[in-house]
Design a protein around this motif. Structure first.
Motif, PDB file in Angstrom:
ATOM      1  N   VAL A   1       0.826  -1.205   0.000  1.00 25.71           N
ATOM      2  CA  VAL A   1       0.000   0.000   0.000  1.00 25.71           C
ATOM      3  C   VAL A   1       0.862   1.258   0.000  1.00 25.71           C
ATOM      4  CG1 VAL A   1      -1.961   1.158   1.095  1.00 25.71           C
ATOM      5  CG2 VAL A   1      -1.694  -1.318   1.363  1.00 25.71           C
ATOM      6  N   PRO A   2       1.269   1.716  -1.198  1.00 26.13           N
ATOM      7  CA  PRO A   2       2.003   2.987  -1.261  1.00 26.13           C
ATOM      8  C   PRO A   2       1.074   4.160  -0.943  1.00 26.13           C
ATOM      9  CG  PRO A   2       1.594   2.125  -3.488  1.00 26.13           C
ATOM     10  CD  PRO A   2       1.081   1.087  -2.528  1.00 26.13           C
ATOM     11  N   THR A   3       1.644   5.188  -0.324  1.00 29.08           N
ATOM     12  CA  THR A   3       0.865   6.385   0.017  1.00 29.08           C
ATOM     13  C   THR A   3       1.627   7.621  -0.457  1.00 29.08           C
ATOM     14  OG1 THR A   3       1.916   6.314   2.195  1.00 29.08           O
ATOM     15  CG2 THR A   3      -0.329   5.466   2.050  1.00 29.08           C
ATOM     16  N   ASP A   4       0.921   8.756  -0.580  1.00 32.82           N
ATOM     17  CA  ASP A   4       1.602  10.009  -0.904  1.00 32.82           C
ATOM     18  C   ASP A   4       2.047  10.691   0.393  1.00 32.82           C
ATOM     19  OD1 ASP A   4      -0.537  11.388   0.222  1.00 32.82           O
ATOM     20  OD2 ASP A   4      -1.418  11.984  -1.705  1.00 32.82           O
ATOM     21  N   SER A   5       2.564  11.913   0.287  1.00 33.45           N
ATOM     22  CA  SER A   5       3.148  12.561   1.467  1.00 33.45           C
ATOM     23  C   SER A   5       2.103  12.884   2.539  1.00 33.45           C
ATOM     24  CB  SER A   5       3.865  13.848   1.044  1.00 33.45           C
ATOM     25  OG  SER A   5       2.917  14.698   0.420  1.00 33.45           O
ATOM     26  N   THR A   6       0.820  12.864   2.184  1.00 34.80           N
ATOM     27  CA  THR A   6      -0.223  13.121   3.179  1.00 34.80           C
ATOM     28  C   THR A   6      -0.810  11.828   3.751  1.00 34.80           C
ATOM     29  OG1 THR A   6      -2.044  13.105   1.579  1.00 34.80           O
ATOM     30  CG2 THR A   6      -0.911  15.207   1.915  1.00 34.80           C
ATOM     31  N   GLY A   7      -0.269  10.708   3.307  1.00 34.26           N
ATOM     32  CA  GLY A   7      -0.790   9.431   3.798  1.00 34.26           C
ATOM     33  C   GLY A   7      -1.928   8.878   2.956  1.00 34.26           C
ATOM     34  N   ARG A   8      -2.269   9.586   1.904  1.00 37.37           N
ATOM     35  CA  ARG A   8      -3.358   9.094   1.054  1.00 37.37           C
ATOM     36  C   ARG A   8      -2.865   7.915   0.206  1.00 37.37           C
ATOM     37  NH1 ARG A   8      -8.145  12.503  -1.777  1.00 37.37           N
ATOM     38  NH2 ARG A   8      -8.962  10.801  -3.057  1.00 37.37           N
ATOM     39  N   VAL A   9      -3.662   6.870   0.149  1.00 39.98           N
ATOM     40  CA  VAL A   9      -3.272   5.648  -0.564  1.00 39.98           C
ATOM     41  C   VAL A   9      -3.295   5.904  -2.066  1.00 39.98           C
ATOM     42  CG1 VAL A   9      -3.940   3.250  -1.028  1.00 39.98           C
ATOM     43  CG2 VAL A   9      -4.139   4.185   1.303  1.00 39.98           C
ATOM     44  N   THR A  10      -2.207   5.495  -2.747  1.00 39.34           N
ATOM     45  CA  THR A  10      -2.145   5.716  -4.197  1.00 39.34           C
ATOM     46  C   THR A  10      -2.366   4.434  -5.002  1.00 39.34           C
ATOM     47  OG1 THR A  10       0.253   5.469  -4.085  1.00 39.34           O
ATOM     48  CG2 THR A  10      -0.611   7.717  -3.995  1.00 39.34           C
ATOM     49  N   ALA A  11      -2.199   3.273  -4.374  1.00 35.53           N
ATOM     50  CA  ALA A  11      -2.423   1.998  -5.072  1.00 35.53           C
ATOM     51  C   ALA A  11      -2.583   0.903  -4.030  1.00 35.53           C
ATOM     52  CB  ALA A  11      -1.241   1.680  -5.995  1.00 35.53           C
ATOM     53  N   PHE A  12      -3.144  -0.226  -4.449  1.00 30.13           N
ATOM     54  CA  PHE A  12      -3.228  -1.390  -3.559  1.00 30.13           C
ATOM     55  C   PHE A  12      -2.839  -2.604  -4.395  1.00 30.13           C
ATOM     56  CE2 PHE A  12      -4.545  -4.751  -0.945  1.00 30.13           C
ATOM     57  CZ  PHE A  12      -4.723  -4.264   0.341  1.00 30.13           C
ATOM     58  N   LEU A  13      -1.712  -3.219  -4.047  1.00 27.72           N
ATOM     59  CA  LEU A  13      -1.160  -4.315  -4.853  1.00 27.72           C
ATOM     60  C   LEU A  13      -1.080  -5.572  -4.001  1.00 27.72           C
ATOM     61  CD1 LEU A  13       1.672  -1.957  -6.004  1.00 27.72           C
ATOM     62  CD2 LEU A  13      -0.029  -2.863  -7.608  1.00 27.72           C
ATOM     63  N   GLU A  14      -2.082  -6.432  -4.141  1.00 24.67           N
ATOM     64  CA  GLU A  14      -2.121  -7.629  -3.300  1.00 24.67           C
ATOM     65  C   GLU A  14      -1.125  -8.680  -3.810  1.00 24.67           C
ATOM     66  OE1 GLU A  14      -3.557  -7.941  -0.481  1.00 24.67           O
ATOM     67  OE2 GLU A  14      -3.495 -10.099  -0.115  1.00 24.67           O
ATOM     68  N   LYS A  15      -0.289  -9.182  -2.931  1.00 23.70           N
ATOM     69  CA  LYS A  15       0.666 -10.256  -3.235  1.00 23.70           C
ATOM     70  C   LYS A  15       1.390 -10.033  -4.570  1.00 23.70           C
ATOM     71  CE  LYS A  15      -1.178 -12.804   0.247  1.00 23.70           C
ATOM     72  NZ  LYS A  15      -2.621 -12.753   0.334  1.00 23.70           N
ATOM     73  N   PRO A  16       2.256  -9.040  -4.625  1.00 22.78           N
ATOM     74  CA  PRO A  16       2.952  -8.715  -5.874  1.00 22.78           C
ATOM     75  C   PRO A  16       3.747  -9.911  -6.406  1.00 22.78           C
ATOM     76  CG  PRO A  16       4.014  -7.669  -3.992  1.00 22.78           C
ATOM     77  CD  PRO A  16       2.725  -8.231  -3.498  1.00 22.78           C
ATOM     78  N   GLN A  17       3.721 -10.064  -7.725  1.00 25.48           N
ATOM     79  CA  GLN A  17       4.373 -11.216  -8.357  1.00 25.48           C
ATOM     80  C   GLN A  17       5.734 -10.861  -8.955  1.00 25.48           C
ATOM     81  OE1 GLN A  17       2.913 -14.375  -8.372  1.00 25.48           O
ATOM     82  NE2 GLN A  17       1.449 -13.396  -6.992  1.00 25.48           N
TER      83      GLN A  17
END
Ligand code: GDD
Ligand code: MG
Length: 360
Positions: free
Chosen positions: A148-164
């Motif tokens: 779960v990457p976030t921007d500088s304010t903590g807002r989620v930018t993507a959700f990548l379940e179990k990256p391959q």
């Protein structure tokens, strides 16, 4: 803040040798079924109503926890006919919620031991005005989790379940399995079919422009997905590293439940718990292990980082390290069981049958 959903659906197959009859959330950690710790922590954070969303061996939860009043909770149980996945399970219990459309509802994965400040997650949710807020933690190897990457304010930018692929590993921040959903967002999850909150709901919300907020919190956190993690978690509860109001006794190096019998010269260390009615023989040494109800540890046995199932018997001088011995199994005297060994429930190993040490 009054209510939460607890997801306790997975089969816990990796604890299977021990738990043919017991779903993982009911395996004792520090003397009480693991689920008790999560329920008690939620209660301590002000949650009063919890819906258990279950899909497997659900019939064991209700007889034990009942209506939840012993924990000061109002508990409800909803069992899926077929597993609906994490998102489907959440949607499936929506009719039991009492919150208004804009009110926050907590959701917890049922296999996490954590010191998360639940109230801080809720206040982050309120102050950010998010649709969904997620507890994030940092791990060395994120591949088994949702990134779960976030921007500088903590807002989620993507959700990548179990990256391959290596390219997908864009952060060491992972979904720690605790969320606050605005109630109305739960109602947008499709009903009546399996939905993965991680693979479908979160990515869908993000692409529709919804506000997902991450709260990185580096408190104690452990996914109890493997037997080794489960043993570690139990020991950490006993030692007080993992905070829980449900540990039945004072935290310290060991926890001996009232009806257990431990020889005076036995040595219990590293957060070892000895369950009700269990017996530990003379000179035995047990470190960082969970000895469940009614198990018997022989004289001079040496146990470390292991789970000894209910009613199991470990013979004199036997060495058990990093192992799971299933409920009711018997390991004879003078054996040596090492890392990763699982002895099936009720199985029997004769005296002096197995060793791992070299011939030198
Ligand atoms: N009721 C119900 N029905 N519960 C379910 C179902 C279902 O069909 N499937 C899974 N669950 C419950 C599990 O019992 C567990 O408590 C929780 O949902 C998460 O499922 P897991 O199967 O344990 O998922 P995971 O550990 O691979 O990954 C999840 O947890 C990670 C953190 O430990 C994901 O949420 C990841 O994004 C996260 O990083
Ligand atoms: Mg899990």
């Amino acid at each position: 803040m009054t209510e939460a959903i607890l997801l306790v659906g997975g089969k816990g197959t990796r604890l299977r040798p021990l738990t043919v009859h017991t779903p993982k959330p009911m395996v004792p950690a520090a003397g009480v079924p693991f689920l008790t710790h999560q329920l008690a922590r939620a209660r301590a954070a002000g949650v009063e109503h919890i819906v258990l969303a279950t899909s497997y061996l659900a019939e064991v939860f209700e007889p034990y926890f009942g209506d939840g009043s012993e924990l000061g909770l109002h508990l409800e149980y909803v069992t899926e006919d077929e597993p609906l996945g994490t998102g489907g399970a959440i949607r499936n219990v929506a009719s039991r919620l009492r919150s208004g459309p804009d009110e926050p509802v907590l959701i917890f994965n049922g296999d996490i031991l954590t010191g998360l400040d639940i109230e801080a997650l809720v206040s982050t949710h309120r102050s950010s005005g998010a649709d969904v807020s997620l507890h994030l933690t940092r791990v060395e190897d994120p591949r088994a989790f949702g990134l779960v990457p976030t921007d500088s304010t903590g807002r989620v930018t993507a959700f990548l379940e179990k990256p391959q692929t290596p390219e997908e590993i864009v952060t060491d921040q992972i979904n720690a399995g605790a969320y606050v959903f605005r109630r109305s967002v739960i109602d947008t999850i499709p009903a009546g079919r399996p939905v993965s909150v991680e693979r479908e709901t979160f990515p869908g919300l993000l692409s529709s422009g919804a506000h997902l907020q991450g709260m990185v919190d580096s408190t104690y956190w452990l996914d109890l997905g493997t037997p080794q993690a489960f043993v570690r978690g139990s020991a950490d509860l006993v030692m007080g590293r993992a905070p829980s109001p449900a540990v039945p006794g004072r935290c310290g190096d060991r926890l001996v439940l009232p009806t257990a019998s431990v020889a005076t010269d036995a040595k219990l260390t590293g957060g070892t718990v000895v369950g009700d009615g269990a017996v530990v023989g003379e000179g035995a040494r047990i470190d960082g292990s969970a000895v469940l109800t009614g198990a018997v540890i022989g004289a001079g046995a040496v146990i470390s980082d292991s789970l000894i199932g209910a009613g199991a018997r470990i013979g004199d001088r036997t060495v058990v390290s990093g192992a799971v011995v299933g409920d009711g199994a018997t390991v004879g005297a003078d054996n040596e069981l090492q890392d990763g060994v699982r002895v099936w429930c009720g199985a029997s190993i004769p005296d002096a049958a197995i060793r791992f040490s070299s011939d030198q």
